[in-house]
Scaffold this motif. Sequence first.
Motif, short mmCIF file in Angstrom:
data_model
loop_
_atom_site.label_atom_id
_atom_site.label_comp_id
_atom_site.label_asym_id
_atom_site.label_seq_id
_atom_site.Cartn_x
_atom_site.Cartn_y
_atom_site.Cartn_z
N SER A 393 39.27 25.82 42.45
CA SER A 393 40.50 25.13 42.07
C SER A 393 40.22 23.77 41.44
CB SER A 393 41.40 24.97 43.29
OG SER A 393 40.74 24.23 44.26
N LYS A 398 44.85 24.92 41.29
CA LYS A 398 44.82 26.29 40.74
C LYS A 398 43.39 26.72 40.46
CE LYS A 398 49.32 27.13 39.55
NZ LYS A 398 50.01 27.60 40.73
N VAL A 411 45.68 31.08 40.13
CA VAL A 411 46.15 31.32 41.49
C VAL A 411 45.91 30.07 42.35
CG1 VAL A 411 43.99 32.58 42.02
CG2 VAL A 411 45.96 32.87 43.50
N ASN A 412 46.87 29.83 43.21
CA ASN A 412 46.83 28.64 44.03
C ASN A 412 45.98 28.89 45.28
OD1 ASN A 412 47.52 26.13 44.75
ND2 ASN A 412 49.74 26.48 44.76
N THR A 413 44.70 28.54 45.23
CA THR A 413 43.85 28.77 46.39
C THR A 413 42.66 27.84 46.34
OG1 THR A 413 42.50 30.40 47.57
CG2 THR A 413 42.54 30.60 45.20
N ALA A 423 47.25 38.46 45.84
CA ALA A 423 48.46 37.69 45.54
C ALA A 423 49.34 38.47 44.57
CB ALA A 423 48.09 36.33 44.94
N GLU A 426 53.52 36.38 39.63
CA GLU A 426 54.89 35.83 39.58
C GLU A 426 55.41 35.70 38.14
OE1 GLU A 426 56.75 34.86 42.17
OE2 GLU A 426 55.31 35.15 43.79
N GLY A 436 51.45 33.99 42.77
CA GLY A 436 52.04 33.18 43.83
C GLY A 436 51.01 32.90 44.92
N GLU A 437 51.50 32.44 46.08
CA GLU A 437 50.59 32.12 47.19
C GLU A 437 49.85 33.37 47.64
OE1 GLU A 437 49.80 29.18 48.58
OE2 GLU A 437 51.05 28.29 46.98
N SER A 439 48.07 36.15 49.99
CA SER A 439 48.40 36.58 51.34
C SER A 439 47.18 36.48 52.24
CB SER A 439 48.92 38.01 51.31
OG SER A 439 47.97 38.84 50.70
#
Length: 440
Positions: A393, A398, A411-413, A423, A426, A436-437, A439
């Motif tokens: 990120s 991101k 991806v936000n991680t 994920a 979106e 998205g966030e 899982s």
Amino acid sequence: MSSTTRTIPLMRKPAARTASGTKTACIRTFGCQMNVHDSDRIRRMIQDAGYAEVQRYEDADLVILNTCYVRENAVDRVKGHLGELGRLRREGRVKRVALTGCIGAAEESATLQRTYDIDLVLGTHNTYELAEFVGLPTMRETYTPELPGTEGEHSTFVTIMTGCNYQCSYCIVPTVRGRMICRPMGSVIGEVERLVAGSTGYVTLLGQTVDAWRHEGKRFCDLLEAVSESAPRVWFTTSHPSNMEDRTLRAMGERDTIVKRLHLPVQSGSDRMLKVMHRGYKAERYRRKIEVFREAVPDGTLSTDIIVGHPGETEEDHEQTLELVEDCSFDSAYIFKFSPRRGTEAATLPGAVPDAVVQRRFLEVLRQIEQNAFRRNRRKVGDVEEIYIRHGSAEDGKAIGETWSGHAVHVNTDVAPGNYVRARIESAGPHVLYAGEPSR
Ligand code: 5AD
Ligand code: SF4
């Protein structure tokens, strides 16, 4: 084909040192993944010779420019860097400059060496001579692709062949990289197994025309299948339409560990231009290959290379390229404006296309590619994907990852590169998907 081994004589040259006693070197890489890979080898040589790697020219005793010659602006960029290095050298900050890679192998390198007073110029087949230059007492290396890739990285390139047996009108690669040499299967598999036993989770098989690989009765598909059994994630680039076998496309669809992304350069949609370019196939044959791919790998992604403004390209040829782009509905493409390379056939051909026309054609192809890609990307919205994190990120949190279908995803991680997250997609742009966030 057999490999040639050359021995570098036992000789130690005085190497540069900083006031603190540590020698420093800076490597700059221009161009394709082949060059990125060569830079890894160079990196290991300079480390063996006791150099610390630095990122800025002004901190470096030795600067190595590993260059690309494929298009004109690549040479212009390198000239800019050489000018800057000349200044730093006059100020006593940089001591030595080496030029390696494709420009080093081209005719123009002698002029560059004189103009910019470069200490060492090497081509692509003799990068091992750098060993002597950096003061390694001895170095024995083959110039074939027997050389290992980067180890200890989550994602690694493994060269399976070098050079190219085609003679495309516009291309300097056969001149600077020579004819095709294929690396034996046992050597490739051995390296892949070693890498996977380390920290490599993603192997990319590399070469100018990987699908032309053949060795002792085996063909590329056999190699790919074997690698896909040893490595948890595999991709390959670049391919040539004349060599791409249907069974390779089917293997992509059937085997879970192969990333379902096909990069298959078409260059033009006009049979007349394909002939002038000596590509060896017609547009219809390319279309048929793509039909097989789309059927065998329904969720796959397809990318290509296109050259606009090759000498002799008419408005009708261009229209045919646009038609092919529409029919194949690429997920992405690299579009190039023709750039004459000295020593290639196309550089001497009549029928230069005016710059303004090239620019318009370039934008027309680009627009069409983007429209198709955007439409295809939007279809992914809502899907839950397993995403391989390629780059960690950035400041915005991101990371950049890749789906099994070969789509690039933001991806936000904060998970480290080399790991997977799941994920939901979106939203989509023409070039990337946004997830998205995760899982997990
Ligand atoms: N001019 C423009 N594009 C070129 N390419 C190679 N040589 C040239 C050139 N002289 C493009 C081709 C190739 C990609 C790597 O670069 O599309 O597939
Ligand atoms: Fe260049 Fe690719 Fe043609 Fe070989 S097949 S000559 S590398 S464009």
